[in-house]
Design a protein around this motif. Sequence first.
Motif, PDB file in Angstrom:
ATOM      1  N   LYS A   1      -9.332   2.246 -11.309  1.00 35.47           N
ATOM      2  CA  LYS A   1      -8.807   0.900 -11.529  1.00 35.47           C
ATOM      3  C   LYS A   1      -9.889  -0.166 -11.518  1.00 35.47           C
ATOM      4  O   LYS A   1      -9.713  -1.238 -10.966  1.00 35.47           O
ATOM      5  CB  LYS A   1      -7.720   0.577 -10.514  1.00 35.47           C
ATOM      6  CG  LYS A   1      -8.152   0.778  -9.082  1.00 35.47           C
ATOM      7  CD  LYS A   1      -6.980   0.565  -8.159  1.00 35.47           C
ATOM      8  CE  LYS A   1      -7.313   1.101  -6.775  1.00 35.47           C
ATOM      9  NZ  LYS A   1      -6.155   1.251  -5.938  1.00 35.47           N
ATOM     10  N   ASP A   2     -11.009   0.146 -12.121  1.00 33.93           N
ATOM     11  CA  ASP A   2     -11.967  -0.909 -12.432  1.00 33.93           C
ATOM     12  C   ASP A   2     -12.664  -0.501 -13.725  1.00 33.93           C
ATOM     13  O   ASP A   2     -12.395   0.570 -14.277  1.00 33.93           O
ATOM     14  CB  ASP A   2     -12.951  -1.147 -11.281  1.00 33.93           C
ATOM     15  CG  ASP A   2     -13.687   0.118 -10.883  1.00 33.93           C
ATOM     16  OD1 ASP A   2     -13.976   0.948 -11.768  1.00 33.93           O
ATOM     17  OD2 ASP A   2     -13.980   0.285  -9.692  1.00 33.93           O
ATOM     18  N   LEU A   3     -13.551  -1.358 -14.203  1.00 35.06           N
ATOM     19  CA  LEU A   3     -14.145  -1.074 -15.513  1.00 35.06           C
ATOM     20  C   LEU A   3     -15.265  -0.043 -15.417  1.00 35.06           C
ATOM     21  O   LEU A   3     -15.840   0.357 -16.430  1.00 35.06           O
ATOM     22  CB  LEU A   3     -14.633  -2.373 -16.162  1.00 35.06           C
ATOM     23  CG  LEU A   3     -13.492  -3.345 -16.504  1.00 35.06           C
ATOM     24  CD1 LEU A   3     -14.037  -4.604 -17.156  1.00 35.06           C
ATOM     25  CD2 LEU A   3     -12.448  -2.701 -17.409  1.00 35.06           C
ATOM     26  N   ALA A   4     -15.589   0.406 -14.197  1.00 33.92           N
ATOM     27  CA  ALA A   4     -16.514   1.530 -14.051  1.00 33.92           C
ATOM     28  C   ALA A   4     -15.760   2.850 -14.196  1.00 33.92           C
ATOM     29  O   ALA A   4     -16.280   3.809 -14.761  1.00 33.92           O
ATOM     30  CB  ALA A   4     -17.219   1.473 -12.701  1.00 33.92           C
TER      31      ALA A   4
ATOM     32  N   PRO B   1      -9.534 -19.727   8.719  1.00 33.56           N
ATOM     33  CA  PRO B   1      -9.977 -21.041   8.248  1.00 33.56           C
ATOM     34  C   PRO B   1      -9.501 -21.364   6.835  1.00 33.56           C
ATOM     35  O   PRO B   1      -9.540 -20.491   5.966  1.00 33.56           O
ATOM     36  CB  PRO B   1     -11.513 -20.944   8.291  1.00 33.56           C
ATOM     37  CG  PRO B   1     -11.864 -19.588   8.741  1.00 33.56           C
ATOM     38  CD  PRO B   1     -10.632 -18.851   9.110  1.00 33.56           C
TER      39      PRO B   1
ATOM     40  N   GLU C   1      -8.660  -5.027 -10.408  1.00 31.93           N
ATOM     41  CA  GLU C   1      -7.814  -3.933  -9.902  1.00 31.93           C
ATOM     42  C   GLU C   1      -6.334  -4.291 -10.032  1.00 31.93           C
ATOM     43  O   GLU C   1      -5.499  -3.439 -10.326  1.00 31.93           O
ATOM     44  CB  GLU C   1      -8.138  -3.626  -8.437  1.00 31.93           C
ATOM     45  CG  GLU C   1      -9.573  -3.193  -8.174  1.00 31.93           C
ATOM     46  CD  GLU C   1     -10.512  -4.389  -8.001  1.00 31.93           C
ATOM     47  OE1 GLU C   1     -10.444  -5.058  -6.962  1.00 31.93           O
ATOM     48  OE2 GLU C   1     -11.309  -4.655  -8.908  1.00 31.93           O
TER      49      GLU C   1
ATOM     50  N   THR D   1       0.831  -1.211   0.000  1.00 30.27           N
ATOM     51  CA  THR D   1       0.000   0.000   0.000  1.00 30.27           C
ATOM     52  C   THR D   1       0.860   1.254   0.000  1.00 30.27           C
ATOM     53  O   THR D   1       0.347   2.360   0.092  1.00 30.27           O
ATOM     54  CB  THR D   1      -0.954   0.022   1.208  1.00 30.27           C
ATOM     55  OG1 THR D   1      -0.169  -0.086   2.390  1.00 30.27           O
ATOM     56  CG2 THR D   1      -1.944  -1.130   1.137  1.00 30.27           C
TER      57      THR D   1
ATOM     58  N   GLU E   1     -12.517 -17.758  -1.559  1.00 31.50           N
ATOM     59  CA  GLU E   1     -13.028 -16.780  -0.593  1.00 31.50           C
ATOM     60  C   GLU E   1     -12.229 -16.807   0.701  1.00 31.50           C
ATOM     61  O   GLU E   1     -11.972 -15.782   1.308  1.00 31.50           O
ATOM     62  CB  GLU E   1     -14.514 -17.016  -0.317  1.00 31.50           C
ATOM     63  CG  GLU E   1     -15.429 -16.544  -1.449  1.00 31.50           C
ATOM     64  CD  GLU E   1     -15.193 -15.093  -1.863  1.00 31.50           C
ATOM     65  OE1 GLU E   1     -14.704 -14.294  -1.041  1.00 31.50           O
ATOM     66  OE2 GLU E   1     -15.482 -14.761  -3.022  1.00 31.50           O
ATOM     67  N   ARG E   2     -11.849 -17.982   1.129  1.00 29.83           N
ATOM     68  CA  ARG E   2     -11.050 -18.065   2.353  1.00 29.83           C
ATOM     69  C   ARG E   2      -9.672 -17.427   2.142  1.00 29.83           C
ATOM     70  O   ARG E   2      -9.148 -16.761   3.029  1.00 29.83           O
ATOM     71  CB  ARG E   2     -10.915 -19.518   2.790  1.00 29.83           C
ATOM     72  CG  ARG E   2     -12.204 -20.022   3.424  1.00 29.83           C
ATOM     73  CD  ARG E   2     -12.147 -21.497   3.692  1.00 29.83           C
ATOM     74  NE  ARG E   2     -12.897 -21.837   4.898  1.00 29.83           N
ATOM     75  CZ  ARG E   2     -12.998 -23.064   5.402  1.00 29.83           C
ATOM     76  NH1 ARG E   2     -12.366 -24.070   4.806  1.00 29.83           N
ATOM     77  NH2 ARG E   2     -13.681 -23.289   6.488  1.00 29.83           N
TER      78      ARG E   2
ATOM     79  N   TYR F   1      -3.069   3.973  -8.279  1.00 29.32           N
ATOM     80  CA  TYR F   1      -4.111   4.204  -9.281  1.00 29.32           C
ATOM     81  C   TYR F   1      -5.437   4.486  -8.589  1.00 29.32           C
ATOM     82  O   TYR F   1      -5.791   3.811  -7.617  1.00 29.32           O
ATOM     83  CB  TYR F   1      -4.272   2.995 -10.209  1.00 29.32           C
ATOM     84  CG  TYR F   1      -3.201   2.938 -11.274  1.00 29.32           C
ATOM     85  CD1 TYR F   1      -3.251   3.802 -12.359  1.00 29.32           C
ATOM     86  CD2 TYR F   1      -2.134   2.058 -11.166  1.00 29.32           C
ATOM     87  CE1 TYR F   1      -2.254   3.770 -13.335  1.00 29.32           C
ATOM     88  CE2 TYR F   1      -1.135   2.029 -12.131  1.00 29.32           C
ATOM     89  CZ  TYR F   1      -1.205   2.886 -13.211  1.00 29.32           C
ATOM     90  OH  TYR F   1      -0.222   2.863 -14.164  1.00 29.32           O
TER      91      TYR F   1
ATOM     92  N   ARG G   1      -9.014 -15.062   0.022  1.00 26.44           N
ATOM     93  CA  ARG G   1      -9.210 -13.619  -0.102  1.00 26.44           C
ATOM     94  C   ARG G   1      -9.400 -12.975   1.277  1.00 26.44           C
ATOM     95  O   ARG G   1      -8.850 -11.923   1.574  1.00 26.44           O
ATOM     96  CB  ARG G   1     -10.425 -13.336  -0.996  1.00 26.44           C
ATOM     97  CG  ARG G   1     -10.448 -11.898  -1.442  1.00 26.44           C
ATOM     98  CD  ARG G   1     -11.766 -11.362  -1.965  1.00 26.44           C
ATOM     99  NE  ARG G   1     -12.597 -12.220  -2.743  1.00 26.44           N
ATOM    100  CZ  ARG G   1     -12.983 -11.964  -4.003  1.00 26.44           C
ATOM    101  NH1 ARG G   1     -12.514 -10.915  -4.624  1.00 26.44           N
ATOM    102  NH2 ARG G   1     -13.826 -12.754  -4.608  1.00 26.44           N
ATOM    103  N   TYR G   2     -10.193 -13.648   2.111  1.00 25.38           N
ATOM    104  CA  TYR G   2     -10.423 -13.098   3.447  1.00 25.38           C
ATOM    105  C   TYR G   2      -9.117 -13.076   4.238  1.00 25.38           C
ATOM    106  O   TYR G   2      -8.754 -12.070   4.849  1.00 25.38           O
ATOM    107  CB  TYR G   2     -11.486 -13.914   4.186  1.00 25.38           C
ATOM    108  CG  TYR G   2     -11.648 -13.510   5.621  1.00 25.38           C
ATOM    109  CD1 TYR G   2     -12.066 -12.212   5.933  1.00 25.38           C
ATOM    110  CD2 TYR G   2     -11.371 -14.393   6.664  1.00 25.38           C
ATOM    111  CE1 TYR G   2     -12.204 -11.808   7.254  1.00 25.38           C
ATOM    112  CE2 TYR G   2     -11.503 -13.996   7.986  1.00 25.38           C
ATOM    113  CZ  TYR G   2     -11.915 -12.710   8.279  1.00 25.38           C
ATOM    114  OH  TYR G   2     -12.043 -12.302   9.573  1.00 25.38           O
TER     115      TYR G   2
END
Lengths: 751, 327
Positions: free
Chosen positions: A680-683, A67, A283, A49, A124-125, A677, A127-128
């Motif tokens: 940094k997304d498609l929006a 977990p 991203e 960061t 998901e685990r 940035y 990522r968390y």
Amino acid sequence: MKEQSPKQSGAIGEPMNRVDGRLKVTGAAKYSAEYELPGLVHGVLVGSTITKGTIKSIDTRQAERAPGVLAVITYLNSPKVPGFAERDHPAEPPTAGQPLRVFHDNKVLFNDQPIAIVVADTLERARYAASLVKTQYDQDKHQTNLEANLDKGFLPVQAKKNPKSPLADYQRGEVDAYKNGATKLEAEYVIPTEMHNPMELQAIIAHWEAPDKLTVYDKTQAVMGTQRAFAKDWGIPEANVKVIATFVGGAFGNGLHNWPHETAAIIAAKKTGRPVKVVLTREQMFTMVGYRPYTWQKIGMSATPDGKLTAITHESVGQTSSYEQFTESTLQQTRMMYTSPNVTTRYRIASLDVSTPIWMRGPGEATGAFALESAIDEMAYAVNMDPLEFRVRNHTDTDPDNGKPWSTKYLKECFQMGAERIGWKNRKQQPGAVRAGDWLVGYGMGVGTFGAHRGAATVRARLQKNGQLVLQSATTDIGPGTGTAMVQIAATTLGMPPEKITFQLGNSTFPQAPSQGGSSTVNTVGAAVQDACIALRKKLQQLASATPNGAAFNAAKPEDIVISEGHLSLASDKLAKAAYADLLKQNNEAEVEVVTESKPGNDRDKYSMYSYSVHFVQVHVHPLTGEVRVKKIISCADAGTIINQKTAGNQMMGGAVGGIGMALTEGAVIDDRFGRYVTKDLADYHVPVHADAPNMEFAFVNKPDPHVNALGTKGIGEIAIIGMAPAIANAVFNATGKRIRELPITPDKLI
Amino acid sequence: MNQFQYVRPTKQKAAIDALAKDANAQIIAGGTNLIDLMKRGVMAPQKLVDINKLPLNKIERDGSNTRIGALALNGVVAEDKLVLEKHPLLAQALNAGASAQLRNMATVGGNMLQRTRCHYFYDTALPCNKREPGSGCGALEGFNRMHAIFGFSDKCIAVHPSDMSVALVALDATVLVSGPKGDRRIPFIDFHRLPGDTPQKDTNLEPGELITAVDIPDAPFTKNVHYLKVRERASYAFALVSVAAALNIENNTIKDARLAMGGVAHKPWRLTEAEKSLVGKPATEETFRQAAEVAMRGAKAFKYNQYKLKLAPNSIVQALKTAAAVA
């Protein structure tokens, strides 16, 4: 395949359907992230960061306890990559410098640099748990703004070593002669950082099948380059690294380098002993896989009052990272496109605390052409001449860069075809003179060029007992329809129906081929397919000569041989037939196989070889809101022989839409305070949508270039986008009288 | 994303109870915004209360109002006959938003509760008072191209991203909510908040309150209406500036007007003074220019959104011209 609509002969030029179209639209085509391996686990990268500094501490305890977590890997506990320690240059990057050594030390060189990978049993685990890694830094002052660092631009190392490098300063005639010109202009141009943003996110599955045997299912444009890079990294034989990239969901250049996430996945697989899948987030696509670099340019130009160019000076400074020297041929078009007797070019790069850029469709040339073709338009106005007429007047019949003749050049034909189709005669020279309701109407044009490159490639051609021909080469297909083109080349060369032919690619165990890049795949691999098929035909002819009908075959010309259902025959003599079964028996094999290598000849020394495109556009600009709508695009290309009118048109269309994005909507923005940035997304990063794409027409000269290869091809992918952005910018000028020299041309710049 | 509990009540009361019991619970309906925010760690609810089983998706008449249920889908509302007949401005605004796929998932209530698209709000590595009160406003001196020119504070200069809400505020809609203390009606203009010192609060909903419907009163704004959205690509982009314009014109004189802007403030920005300036005047470009001038009073821009000071009034003029069919 059944879906190939009524009786396609597969002849070169035919708009044949894609051989893998059905697989793609039904979801049956397998992309890198879609392989199911036993024991597969998921890796999620943690990015820094801060932008520059060192990691003071990295606390992974909470993440490790989360977990499903198998491992949290940082520089503190990463398995050592042998190549990182041993070489300055572990992976021979496609550009000079030292690629990022993932998890090698505590240094942070750019924002969102991968500093850890969390491996868990589910995505998901993982990522968390990745959100639980806590890092403290010692922060150094960073630089992420190119325009604030133009004075730090330097000559790339290749140019320092070799004054003849295309990256070195170039001079024809007098230095900066434009300053003394009769009519002159001087202007600066800026293109922002642009992201490839292919639909498919970058993904890899890394699997150590043995301690010294690695298989990767990897989104890449270069299976063999990737094989070499990872073999060197890990100090194992190339043959022990297998790279699979059967399908690639768009890449536009960002698969031409091996990136940190790939090495991170391989490290994680080593550490956990499990196959590890890493799929970047959208991203992360902005920081981890390259981009078209932010580039500043300046052009000085002069002409005589009657519209003959007398001098061009073109300078550019593009950004690169602090650890690699990324370069591209931004100024090449300026050297060779127009007659100007005096040309000066100066190419520089500036190191910033950012990730490394990489070639993006029309690399360099698309950037340079924005400045050059905008300036050409401006100069045409300065001498009060139609910009098309101005270009014709400065057209050159030999390469002014080196004095060589062109291998082929049908640019004037492109001018004519395009001008007729767009209705150039409806254009008014006076800006703002044409309206459609509330909207201002403008016409513009731009020229693009790209070298007709060809490399060496090897192809295996195997005729099987069942009459199927299988071709193999380690190229890739990032979307242009490579397999389809190769099948057509083989079908035409052998007189076989296309449904009997399969072209296999995207596998490093296949015969050698270069990366798919630089519009060179058909030039290179297509030529090799043709050569392999000719060699196969000769071999079959030899075998046929020994069959009961052998005499007829023996005397036949090779091109007379037809490979049809179950047998060989002669086009000139319907009675001459030799069954495969007999041929194969002769050969004592279940199949007949040839493996041939093809290389460019020495025509390359005698001729300058380029593809050309001319883009004509009509835009509407709203005088109150500044919105620009591209209403019509006509692109005409001199790309040599067209192998498939449909897929060639697809490529032109994709390039045109990319050009709309470059001209009007795309630009990735860094907040320099943070070095991070913010779009940094498609929006926030606007790639064009369907509603931005107008009616488009594409026309090809379709005349062979006899010097690039025997097929006569020159390449399409890059010229589809090169010159499109200035064509749109020039049309905006014609509509509004506003000359926008900083892309993208958003509404705020026009009100 | 974090692990969370998930409940799917079938009764309104159960949904409200579930919300009221747990301060860290969030409603999920279409999920088109919340899921993104959860993936990026911007929001981390401990509990999701899925309200899709509640019977709140009707579009019906209620006296002289059109009542649109909170769970009515954006795509359905935009195509609804009643809406097209009585409130065409709303249909236009809805169709200007997002993409067909998103409109087919997104609900009316969820649309109102969209969070800002401010880059600093979306990135947990950057400061944002809305996401993390007290961390500072990254946009104030940052890349504030998309940001507010009205009603901002030194804590937050974000804008509300909804198109639908711009039409609803112009059309004098009312939000119907139900909560632990019973039902209440909130005028749309008071539903969203200005940031002030508490930018973390987007709306005036109380804890545990659930939006059940929106009422739109009948009004003679069925013919001369236009929703103009200016954006950087032709579709699927948030507004640089948008304008909802509704006129009641008789004999070329403006009898009544409604005007609101999007992309300029922390809430959909109703322009009542500009509306007043239109009434009684002829429907001409000159009239519209004067109204735009009134509308822009008090606007202030930052480093990267200066263009809005010109784009906003221009867009008002263009929206009114189109609404009035003035060439």
